[in-house]
Design a protein around this motif. Structure first.
Motif, PDB file in Angstrom:
ATOM      1  N   TYR A  37      -9.632 -20.551  44.939  1.00 18.95           N
ATOM      2  CA  TYR A  37      -9.057 -20.543  46.368  1.00 18.95           C
ATOM      3  C   TYR A  37      -7.682 -20.757  46.412  1.00 18.95           C
ATOM      4  O   TYR A  37      -7.209 -21.124  45.138  1.00 18.95           O
ATOM      5  N   ARG A  38      -6.964 -20.417  47.447  1.00 18.68           N
ATOM      6  CA  ARG A  38      -5.494 -20.534  47.364  1.00 18.68           C
ATOM      7  C   ARG A  38      -5.001 -21.077  48.836  1.00 18.68           C
ATOM      8  O   ARG A  38      -5.627 -20.822  49.971  1.00 18.68           O
ATOM      9  N   GLN A  39      -4.003 -21.945  48.816  1.00 20.68           N
ATOM     10  CA  GLN A  39      -3.538 -22.614  49.994  1.00 20.68           C
ATOM     11  C   GLN A  39      -2.050 -22.215  50.163  1.00 20.68           C
ATOM     12  O   GLN A  39      -1.286 -22.519  49.201  1.00 20.68           O
ATOM     13  N   THR A  40      -1.679 -21.629  51.183  1.00 25.89           N
ATOM     14  CA  THR A  40      -0.397 -21.543  51.671  1.00 25.89           C
ATOM     15  C   THR A  40       0.163 -22.409  52.531  1.00 25.89           C
ATOM     16  O   THR A  40      -0.119 -22.510  53.648  1.00 25.89           O
ATOM     17  N   PRO A  41       1.088 -23.555  52.043  1.00 29.27           N
ATOM     18  CA  PRO A  41       1.570 -24.411  53.118  1.00 29.27           C
ATOM     19  C   PRO A  41       2.249 -24.063  54.175  1.00 29.27           C
ATOM     20  O   PRO A  41       3.060 -23.024  54.187  1.00 29.27           O
ATOM     21  N   GLY A  42       1.934 -24.524  55.377  1.00 29.42           N
ATOM     22  CA  GLY A  42       2.625 -23.949  56.548  1.00 29.42           C
ATOM     23  C   GLY A  42       1.679 -23.039  57.407  1.00 29.42           C
ATOM     24  O   GLY A  42       2.360 -22.495  58.530  1.00 29.42           O
ATOM     25  N   ASN A  43       0.948 -22.424  56.552  1.00 24.65           N
ATOM     26  CA  ASN A  43       0.430 -21.157  57.213  1.00 24.65           C
ATOM     27  C   ASN A  43      -1.128 -21.523  57.655  1.00 24.65           C
ATOM     28  O   ASN A  43      -1.922 -21.536  56.987  1.00 24.65           O
ATOM     29  N   THR A  44      -1.021 -22.093  59.004  1.00 27.13           N
ATOM     30  CA  THR A  44      -2.423 -22.629  59.622  1.00 27.13           C
ATOM     31  C   THR A  44      -3.429 -21.859  59.942  1.00 27.13           C
ATOM     32  O   THR A  44      -4.513 -22.081  59.890  1.00 27.13           O
ATOM     33  N   PRO A  91       4.961 -11.255  46.986  1.00 26.66           N
ATOM     34  CA  PRO A  91       5.541 -12.591  47.450  1.00 26.66           C
ATOM     35  C   PRO A  91       4.352 -13.278  48.359  1.00 26.66           C
ATOM     36  O   PRO A  91       4.181 -14.394  48.353  1.00 26.66           O
ATOM     37  N   GLU A  92       3.494 -12.450  49.138  1.00 26.31           N
ATOM     38  CA  GLU A  92       2.221 -13.204  49.725  1.00 26.31           C
ATOM     39  C   GLU A  92       1.312 -13.852  48.993  1.00 26.31           C
ATOM     40  O   GLU A  92       0.457 -14.382  49.368  1.00 26.31           O
ATOM     41  N   ASP A  93       1.426 -13.344  47.829  1.00 27.26           N
ATOM     42  CA  ASP A  93       0.490 -14.054  46.748  1.00 27.26           C
ATOM     43  C   ASP A  93       0.831 -15.534  46.490  1.00 27.26           C
ATOM     44  O   ASP A  93       0.172 -16.430  45.954  1.00 27.26           O
ATOM     45  N   THR A  94       2.035 -15.975  46.945  1.00 26.65           N
ATOM     46  CA  THR A  94       2.563 -17.383  46.761  1.00 26.65           C
ATOM     47  C   THR A  94       1.913 -18.268  47.178  1.00 26.65           C
ATOM     48  O   THR A  94       1.653 -18.224  48.528  1.00 26.65           O
ATOM     49  N   ALA A  95       1.316 -19.228  46.597  1.00 24.60           N
ATOM     50  CA  ALA A  95       0.327 -20.352  47.220  1.00 24.60           C
ATOM     51  C   ALA A  95       0.010 -21.238  45.846  1.00 24.60           C
ATOM     52  O   ALA A  95       0.251 -20.839  44.823  1.00 24.60           O
ATOM     53  N   VAL A  96      -0.790 -22.308  46.383  1.00 27.58           N
ATOM     54  CA  VAL A  96      -1.539 -23.033  45.029  1.00 27.58           C
ATOM     55  C   VAL A  96      -2.722 -22.722  45.079  1.00 27.58           C
ATOM     56  O   VAL A  96      -3.561 -22.310  46.177  1.00 27.58           O
ATOM     57  N   TYR A  97      -2.838 -22.471  43.891  1.00 28.04           N
ATOM     58  CA  TYR A  97      -4.338 -22.028  43.481  1.00 28.04           C
ATOM     59  C   TYR A  97      -5.438 -22.924  42.893  1.00 28.04           C
ATOM     60  O   TYR A  97      -4.764 -23.911  41.913  1.00 28.04           O
ATOM     61  N   GLY A 109     -10.315 -28.516  41.581  1.00 28.19           N
ATOM     62  CA  GLY A 109      -9.266 -28.731  40.585  1.00 28.19           C
ATOM     63  C   GLY A 109      -7.984 -29.275  41.334  1.00 28.19           C
ATOM     64  O   GLY A 109      -7.844 -29.530  42.334  1.00 28.19           O
ATOM     65  N   GLN A 110      -6.993 -29.705  40.314  1.00 32.82           N
ATOM     66  CA  GLN A 110      -5.746 -30.334  40.969  1.00 32.82           C
ATOM     67  C   GLN A 110      -4.650 -29.210  41.420  1.00 32.82           C
ATOM     68  O   GLN A 110      -3.861 -29.589  42.243  1.00 32.82           O
ATOM     69  N   GLY A 111      -5.089 -28.095  41.252  1.00 29.57           N
ATOM     70  CA  GLY A 111      -4.219 -26.937  41.723  1.00 29.57           C
ATOM     71  C   GLY A 111      -3.185 -26.631  40.701  1.00 29.57           C
ATOM     72  O   GLY A 111      -2.609 -27.403  40.118  1.00 29.57           O
ATOM     73  N   THR A 112      -2.847 -25.121  40.994  1.00 28.40           N
ATOM     74  CA  THR A 112      -1.452 -24.848  40.148  1.00 28.40           C
ATOM     75  C   THR A 112      -0.904 -23.892  41.125  1.00 28.40           C
ATOM     76  O   THR A 112      -1.154 -22.882  41.688  1.00 28.40           O
ATOM     77  N   GLN A 113       0.471 -24.158  41.002  1.00 29.80           N
ATOM     78  CA  GLN A 113       1.474 -23.375  41.891  1.00 29.80           C
ATOM     79  C   GLN A 113       1.733 -21.882  41.327  1.00 29.80           C
ATOM     80  O   GLN A 113       2.092 -21.769  40.156  1.00 29.80           O
ATOM     81  N   VAL A 114       1.567 -20.972  42.087  1.00 31.49           N
ATOM     82  CA  VAL A 114       2.025 -19.601  41.827  1.00 31.49           C
ATOM     83  C   VAL A 114       3.269 -19.285  42.892  1.00 31.49           C
ATOM     84  O   VAL A 114       2.949 -19.172  44.253  1.00 31.49           O
ATOM     85  N   THR A 115       4.160 -18.756  42.125  1.00 31.62           N
ATOM     86  CA  THR A 115       5.265 -18.434  43.195  1.00 31.62           C
ATOM     87  C   THR A 115       5.858 -17.107  42.723  1.00 31.62           C
ATOM     88  O   THR A 115       6.353 -16.852  41.501  1.00 31.62           O
ATOM     89  N   VAL A 116       5.829 -15.992  43.701  1.00 34.63           N
ATOM     90  CA  VAL A 116       6.143 -14.718  43.632  1.00 34.63           C
ATOM     91  C   VAL A 116       7.383 -14.409  44.400  1.00 34.63           C
ATOM     92  O   VAL A 116       7.501 -14.426  45.578  1.00 34.63           O
ATOM     93  N   SER A 117       8.585 -14.178  43.694  1.00 37.00           N
ATOM     94  CA  SER A 117       9.825 -14.041  44.528  1.00 37.00           C
ATOM     95  C   SER A 117      10.733 -13.393  43.556  1.00 37.00           C
ATOM     96  O   SER A 117      11.018 -13.469  42.356  1.00 37.00           O
ATOM     97  N   SER A 118      11.654 -12.720  44.337  1.00 34.99           N
ATOM     98  CA  SER A 118      12.702 -11.911  43.566  1.00 34.99           C
ATOM     99  C   SER A 118      14.098 -12.748  43.769  1.00 34.99           C
ATOM    100  O   SER A 118      15.106 -12.320  43.064  1.00 34.99           O
TER     101      SER A 118
END
Length: 118
Positions: A37-44, A91-97, A109-118
């Motif tokens: 699963y992934r969670q994007t903070p702030g995207n309700t 960039p829209e894949d940025t989330a905690v997985y 699990g505890q989650g792992t951060q994935v950040t996609v950015s230029s």
């Protein structure tokens, strides 16, 4: 005691790749479906979304439409580990997985951060 431990997140530029791993313990891993699963903070609207699930016996899979053709889930039952290969990251894949399974209860699990950015 069921435990799920993710690793492999990080920072990557658009178009890059990452491989996430989830090491499981405390249950007979090969018997159970595993999910990312992934969670994007702030995207309700899409707070926590199922990215992909791999089933147990025949390793069939189901993917979120947005990641089809880019992400690949696999499992190594001998290592009690499930992987998520992520290619052509956006960039829209940025989330905690999060790694997830259900064995009479929810386990995350505890989650792992994935950040996609230029």
């Amino acid at each position: 005691q069921v435990q799920l431990v993710e690793s492999g997140g990080g920072f990557v530029q658009p178009g890059g790749s990452l491989r996430l791993s989830c090491k499981a313990s405390g249950f007979t891993f090969s018997y159970y479906p595993m999910s990312w699963y992934r969670q994007t903070p702030g995207n309700t609207e899409k707070e926590l979304e199922l990215v992909v699930r791999i089933f147990s016996e025949i390793s069939s899979t189901t993917y979120l439409d947005d990641v089809k053709g880019r992400f690949t889930i696999s499992r190594d039952n001998a290592k009690n580990t499930v992987y998520l290969q992520m290619n052509n990251l956006k960039p829209e894949d940025t989330a905690v997985y999060y790694c997830y399974t259900w064995i009479k209860d929810d386990y995350w699990g505890q989650g792992t951060q994935v950040t996609v950015s230029s």
